[in-house]
Design a protein around this motif. Structure first.
Motif, PDB file in Angstrom:
ATOM      1  N   UNK A 137       0.811  -1.213   0.000  1.00  0.00           N
ATOM      2  CA  UNK A 137       0.000   0.000   0.000  1.00  0.00           C
ATOM      3  C   UNK A 137       0.850   1.272   0.000  1.00  0.00           C
ATOM      4  N   UNK A 138       1.931   1.302   0.741  1.00  0.00           N
ATOM      5  CA  UNK A 138       2.789   2.500   0.767  1.00  0.00           C
ATOM      6  C   UNK A 138       3.370   2.762  -0.620  1.00  0.00           C
ATOM      7  N   UNK A 139       3.821   1.726  -1.277  1.00  0.00           N
ATOM      8  CA  UNK A 139       4.379   1.870  -2.623  1.00  0.00           C
ATOM      9  C   UNK A 139       3.313   2.373  -3.605  1.00  0.00           C
ATOM     10  N   UNK A 140       2.108   1.864  -3.470  1.00  0.00           N
ATOM     11  CA  UNK A 140       1.013   2.298  -4.348  1.00  0.00           C
ATOM     12  C   UNK A 140       0.692   3.773  -4.137  1.00  0.00           C
ATOM     13  N   UNK A 141       0.584   4.187  -2.889  1.00  0.00           N
ATOM     14  CA  UNK A 141       0.285   5.587  -2.583  1.00  0.00           C
ATOM     15  C   UNK A 141       1.428   6.487  -3.041  1.00  0.00           C
ATOM     16  N   UNK A 177       3.505   6.008  -5.415  1.00  0.00           N
ATOM     17  CA  UNK A 177       3.489   6.078  -6.873  1.00  0.00           C
ATOM     18  C   UNK A 177       2.501   7.131  -7.361  1.00  0.00           C
ATOM     19  N   UNK A 178       1.331   7.157  -6.752  1.00  0.00           N
ATOM     20  CA  UNK A 178       0.330   8.156  -7.130  1.00  0.00           C
ATOM     21  C   UNK A 178       0.774   9.564  -6.749  1.00  0.00           C
ATOM     22  N   UNK A 179       1.371   9.711  -5.585  1.00  0.00           N
ATOM     23  CA  UNK A 179       1.805  11.028  -5.126  1.00  0.00           C
ATOM     24  C   UNK A 179       2.965  11.582  -5.953  1.00  0.00           C
ATOM     25  N   UNK A 180       3.706  10.725  -6.612  1.00  0.00           N
ATOM     26  CA  UNK A 180       4.869  11.179  -7.377  1.00  0.00           C
ATOM     27  C   UNK A 180       4.527  11.577  -8.818  1.00  0.00           C
ATOM     28  N   UNK A 181       3.277  11.489  -9.201  1.00  0.00           N
ATOM     29  CA  UNK A 181       2.877  11.870 -10.557  1.00  0.00           C
ATOM     30  C   UNK A 181       3.002  13.372 -10.755  1.00  0.00           C
ATOM     31  N   UNK A 182       3.170  13.775 -11.998  1.00  0.00           N
ATOM     32  CA  UNK A 182       3.307  15.201 -12.287  1.00  0.00           C
ATOM     33  C   UNK A 182       1.968  15.926 -12.175  1.00  0.00           C
ATOM     34  N   UNK A 189      -1.643  -4.265   9.138  1.00  0.00           N
ATOM     35  CA  UNK A 189      -1.501  -2.841   9.460  1.00  0.00           C
ATOM     36  C   UNK A 189      -1.770  -1.916   8.276  1.00  0.00           C
ATOM     37  N   UNK A 190      -2.503  -2.390   7.296  1.00  0.00           N
ATOM     38  CA  UNK A 190      -2.815  -1.576   6.122  1.00  0.00           C
ATOM     39  C   UNK A 190      -3.490  -0.272   6.510  1.00  0.00           C
ATOM     40  N   UNK A 191      -4.494  -0.345   7.343  1.00  0.00           N
ATOM     41  CA  UNK A 191      -5.251   0.840   7.736  1.00  0.00           C
ATOM     42  C   UNK A 191      -4.356   1.886   8.393  1.00  0.00           C
ATOM     43  N   UNK A 192      -3.427   1.464   9.233  1.00  0.00           N
ATOM     44  CA  UNK A 192      -2.505   2.395   9.891  1.00  0.00           C
ATOM     45  C   UNK A 192      -1.671   3.162   8.866  1.00  0.00           C
ATOM     46  N   UNK A 193      -1.203   2.452   7.861  1.00  0.00           N
ATOM     47  CA  UNK A 193      -0.382   3.083   6.822  1.00  0.00           C
ATOM     48  C   UNK A 193      -1.206   4.130   6.078  1.00  0.00           C
ATOM     49  N   UNK A 233      -1.800   7.233   8.197  1.00  0.00           N
ATOM     50  CA  UNK A 233      -0.600   8.069   8.316  1.00  0.00           C
ATOM     51  C   UNK A 233      -0.409   8.920   7.066  1.00  0.00           C
ATOM     52  N   UNK A 234      -0.615   8.337   5.905  1.00  0.00           N
ATOM     53  CA  UNK A 234      -0.507   9.120   4.668  1.00  0.00           C
ATOM     54  C   UNK A 234      -1.577  10.195   4.620  1.00  0.00           C
ATOM     55  N   UNK A 235      -2.780   9.882   5.075  1.00  0.00           N
ATOM     56  CA  UNK A 235      -3.879  10.853   5.076  1.00  0.00           C
ATOM     57  C   UNK A 235      -3.561  12.046   5.989  1.00  0.00           C
ATOM     58  N   UNK A 236      -2.829  11.809   7.064  1.00  0.00           N
ATOM     59  CA  UNK A 236      -2.427  12.895   7.955  1.00  0.00           C
ATOM     60  C   UNK A 236      -1.403  13.816   7.293  1.00  0.00           C
ATOM     61  N   UNK A 237      -0.595  13.244   6.412  1.00  0.00           N
ATOM     62  CA  UNK A 237       0.490  13.994   5.778  1.00  0.00           C
ATOM     63  C   UNK A 237       0.078  14.738   4.513  1.00  0.00           C
ATOM     64  N   UNK A 238      -0.982  14.272   3.872  1.00  0.00           N
ATOM     65  CA  UNK A 238      -1.375  14.858   2.587  1.00  0.00           C
ATOM     66  C   UNK A 238      -2.887  15.009   2.539  1.00  0.00           C
TER      67      UNK A 238
END
Length: 64
Positions: free
Chosen positions: A18-22, A24-29, A45-49, A52-57
């Motif tokens: 899941x982190x790699x997938x997110x 990848x999407x965040x790195x798009x132009x 621990x998928x939900x935790x990851x 955490x991303x939702x808190x950052x972006x």
């Protein structure tokens, strides 16, 4: 001005990817998007990851 795009990403027990997938999407132009990540009651621990991303972006929204 470009329109906002909504991306849906569904996952179940995707802790190992899941982190790699997110990332990848965040790195798009193209950055004018909203990412809806749906966790289907994962038992790892998928939900935790995702949370955490939702808190950052602010573009990321976690759906349980």
């Amino acid at each position: 001005m470009s329109s906002e795009l909504t991306i849906g990403l569904a996952t179940y027990n995707g802790f190992s990817t899941i982190a790699e997938s997110i990332e990848s999407l965040l790195s798009q132009t193209y950055t004018n998007f909203k990412l809806l990540v749906s966790d289907d009651a994962s038992s790892d621990n998928t939900l935790k990851v995702i949370e955490e991303y939702a808190k950052l972006d602010r573009r990321i929204q976690c759906i349980k």
